[in-house]
Structures are given as C-alpha cells and as structure tokens.
Design a protein around this motif. Structure first.
Motif, mmCIF file in Angstrom:
data_model
loop_
_atom_site.group_PDB
_atom_site.id
_atom_site.type_symbol
_atom_site.label_atom_id
_atom_site.label_comp_id
_atom_site.label_asym_id
_atom_site.label_seq_id
_atom_site.Cartn_x
_atom_site.Cartn_y
_atom_site.Cartn_z
ATOM 1 N N LEU A 1 65.698 16.650 45.321
ATOM 2 C CA LEU A 1 66.199 16.352 46.665
ATOM 3 C C LEU A 1 66.987 17.541 47.218
ATOM 4 O O LEU A 1 66.852 17.892 48.396
ATOM 5 N N ALA A 2 67.785 18.160 46.360
ATOM 6 C CA ALA A 2 68.554 19.337 46.784
ATOM 7 C C ALA A 2 67.614 20.465 47.204
ATOM 8 O O ALA A 2 67.816 21.114 48.244
ATOM 9 N N LEU A 3 66.575 20.699 46.438
ATOM 10 C CA LEU A 3 65.613 21.750 46.759
ATOM 11 C C LEU A 3 64.900 21.442 48.073
ATOM 12 O O LEU A 3 64.675 22.335 48.900
ATOM 13 N N LYS A 4 64.550 20.177 48.277
ATOM 14 C CA LYS A 4 63.829 19.776 49.487
ATOM 15 C C LYS A 4 64.634 20.084 50.744
ATOM 16 O O LYS A 4 64.069 20.492 51.777
ATOM 17 N N TYR A 5 65.953 19.902 50.675
ATOM 18 C CA TYR A 5 66.794 20.080 51.855
ATOM 19 C C TYR A 5 67.548 21.410 51.871
ATOM 20 O O TYR A 5 68.442 21.613 52.693
ATOM 21 N N GLY A 6 67.192 22.296 50.960
ATOM 22 C CA GLY A 6 67.805 23.623 50.963
ATOM 23 C C GLY A 6 69.273 23.619 50.573
ATOM 24 O O GLY A 6 70.055 24.446 51.065
ATOM 25 N N LEU A 7 69.662 22.708 49.674
ATOM 26 C CA LEU A 7 71.049 22.571 49.248
ATOM 27 C C LEU A 7 71.227 23.169 47.854
ATOM 28 O O LEU A 7 70.289 23.201 47.058
ATOM 29 N N PHE A 8 72.439 23.618 47.544
ATOM 30 C CA PHE A 8 72.681 24.029 46.163
ATOM 31 C C PHE A 8 72.998 22.812 45.302
ATOM 32 O O PHE A 8 73.430 21.770 45.795
ATOM 33 N N SER A 9 72.763 22.943 44.014
ATOM 34 C CA SER A 9 73.105 21.887 43.050
ATOM 35 C C SER A 9 74.512 22.129 42.531
ATOM 36 O O SER A 9 74.866 23.251 42.157
ATOM 37 N N ALA A 10 75.316 21.076 42.534
ATOM 38 C CA ALA A 10 76.665 21.141 41.975
ATOM 39 C C ALA A 10 76.759 20.118 40.847
ATOM 40 O O ALA A 10 75.846 19.311 40.634
ATOM 41 N N GLY A 11 77.868 20.146 40.135
ATOM 42 C CA GLY A 11 78.018 19.176 39.054
ATOM 43 C C GLY A 11 79.407 19.178 38.467
ATOM 44 O O GLY A 11 80.093 20.211 38.455
ATOM 45 N N GLY A 12 79.827 18.033 37.996
ATOM 46 C CA GLY A 12 81.142 17.925 37.377
ATOM 47 C C GLY A 12 81.314 16.607 36.661
ATOM 48 O O GLY A 12 80.549 15.658 36.864
ATOM 49 N N SER A 13 82.343 16.549 35.846
ATOM 50 C CA SER A 13 82.579 15.371 35.009
ATOM 51 C C SER A 13 83.203 14.216 35.767
ATOM 52 O O SER A 13 83.019 13.061 35.410
ATOM 53 N N GLU B 1 68.179 9.443 50.347
ATOM 54 C CA GLU B 1 67.601 10.609 51.018
ATOM 55 C C GLU B 1 67.966 10.622 52.501
ATOM 56 O O GLU B 1 68.237 11.688 53.069
ATOM 57 N N GLU B 2 68.002 9.457 53.136
ATOM 58 C CA GLU B 2 68.410 9.396 54.541
ATOM 59 C C GLU B 2 69.834 9.907 54.709
ATOM 60 O O GLU B 2 70.145 10.627 55.670
ATOM 61 N N LEU B 3 70.715 9.537 53.766
ATOM 62 C CA LEU B 3 72.103 10.016 53.811
ATOM 63 C C LEU B 3 72.147 11.532 53.647
ATOM 64 O O LEU B 3 72.857 12.224 54.388
#
Length: 284
Positions: A234-246, A202-204
């Motif tokens: 964590l993404a929601l907490k910091y206002g980030l979008f969620s990404a994903g990949g293989s 989370e610090e990162l």
C-alpha cells in the motif's frame, strides 16, 4: 546490521519511563536511532536529546497526534518535528488542552456514578505529564475497580462509551497542516488497529495522501508478517515511505519491548535511510 525504533512513548504522555530512561533502554538494546513520539506533546524531546548527547544513537523528535476520521479516532505520527518552532509548540499545547477538557468530563462521570476518582490524584503522581486514558486506567486499578489495565479499557474506557466521551474533534486536515508547517513528516500510525478492513484502510491512506501524508507505519508490534506485507504494498502504491516502531509504553504495555515489540520486531536502519532520502527529495 543496525536497528531502530520510530514509535516510542515516555512519561511525558502515557509511558512509564522518563525520556532519559527511554534513551538508556534504546542504547542498551543497541538501537542506532529512536523517535520519541509522545501523545499530543513534544515536552519530553529536550530531555531525550540531552540524554543522548555523546551516545551512539540518533534521537528523532516526534509526536503522535490523535484526530477523528469519519467518527473514528486515528493517530498520525509526526517525525522530525521542530521542537523550537513556537507556532508548533502552541499548537501542541492546544492539543493538550483538548485532552484536559475530556479528562475533566470523564472524571466527573465517574464521580456521578459513585466512584472515588479525582483528576488531582493523577496529576499529583504525574506532574507535567499529558494525561491519557492509560493514567485513568491505572487509577481504576489502584482503587480496586478493575484488576488489570486491559479490563479498565474494556469496561470503562472505550471511546464513545458512557465514561469516555469523544474529545473535541481534531480533524486530519488540522493535524496534517500543523505537521507540514513544522516541516515534519506525517505518518499514519498502526493502520490495522482501526479495524476498517482493507478497502476502507486504503481509502483512508488515499485521503491522507491527498493531504500530504509522507509515510505509513508498515511495521508495528500489533502487525503480523502478512499484514506488514500488505501495508508495504500500500505504501509503494501511494508513493509513501515505510515506517515502523514498537509503540513502547514501558510498564503500561509490559509485553512490548523497545526495539523488538513482542519479540519479533526488527526494523533496520536502512528504513531510516529511505525516510531521509524521501525528505531530501521533498526539500526538507
């Protein structure tokens, strides 16, 4: 329901399939979008885009940049880089040159230890490719020094080990800056692979968000459902979008398939809709 994969490698870096072959695999899997995110290079993007012309798939130009945070290598994906941006192309070439310098040092150390390995052998088999540890691991296996790629990494290719010195340091600040200048969206790749623990992870994320982070790779082949759930929060907490990949690499990671990872990965196109909306709100 349509599915996507936003973390894919070709033989422009350490994958084993050409960009065209990767696109063909993605289409065969029925993916509606794919991001080509080779290590420290965008050289495979034009071929991937050309291969996808007229096919029912969107190619998202990307990159995966290695940088150092508190002495540990981390990776930042850039989604929607501009491959025609001359300044970004020059920056990517600089990243490749730093890799080349480290590779030369590694091969010298192997030779000093009496091992019959040369960089020329790798370059001859992989022309025009960004050479990574995976290429060296394969040569170690071909020469009989190890039996598997995994053994090569554990025995010889650990970061900071006697044969694998750290690269000249690329800072997160620099990686974020060149991505921002290209109007790309920076995404922290596979956060749990750095083994920082929840607090330091989370610090990162907090630190990178202060530098302009857009997204977090919530869904990845190395995550279980519980880990992805924590990263989503964590993404929601910091206002980030969620990404994903293989994190597909072809035969270099044979247990990981494009679009489905180790079998259970499914990333819907709704996630990409959210990313595009995030970018629209940012004026990108």
């Amino acid at each position: 329901m349509k599915f996507i994969d936003l973390h894919v490698h070709s033989n422009a870096s350490d994958g084993t399939y050409t960009p065209s072959q990767v696109v063909a695999l993605a289409v065969e899997k029925g993916l509606s979008a794919m991001a080509l995110t080779d290590h420290d290079t965008i050289s495979g993007i034009p071929e991937a885009q050309a291969a996808a012309a007229g096919l029912p798939i969107e190619i998202i130009p990307g990159i995966e940049i290695s940088c150092v945070y508190q002495g540990k290598e981390i990776h930042i994906l850039g989604l929607y880089v501009n491959p025609d941006d001359q300044e970004f192309r020059a920056a990517a070439e600089g990243l490749r040159l730093i890799r080349d310098k480290r590779n030369e040092t590694m091969m010298l150390r192997f030779q000093e230890a009496g091992m019959d390995l040369t960089l020329e052998e790798i370059l001859e088999k992989n022309p025009g490719t960004v050479i990574t540890r995976a290429h060296i691991a394969r040569l170690l296996m071909e020469k009989g020094y190890v039996k598997t790629m995994d053994q090569a990494f554990r025995k010889y290719l650990d970061y900071g080990g006697p044969y694998c010195p750290p690269k000249e340091e690329i800072t997160p600040e620099y990686a974020m800056k060149i991505l921002a200048n290209s109007k790309a969206s920076p995404v922290l790749a596979h956060p749990y692979q750095y083994r920082l623990g929840d607090q330091k992870t989370e610090e990162l994320v907090c630190y990178l968000t202060s530098l302009g982070l857009h997204g977090l790779e919530v869904y990845h082949s190395s995550n279980n459902q519980h880990e992805s759930g924590k990263l989503k929060k964590l993404a929601l907490k910091y206002g980030l979008f969620s990404a994903g990949g293989s994190d597909f690499h072809g035969d270099n990671k044979p247990d990981i398939s494009i679009g489905s990872g180790r079998g259970g990965l499914r990333i819907t196109s709704l996630l990409l809709d959210d990313i595009k909306e995030f970018r629209r709100e940012k004026g990108l």
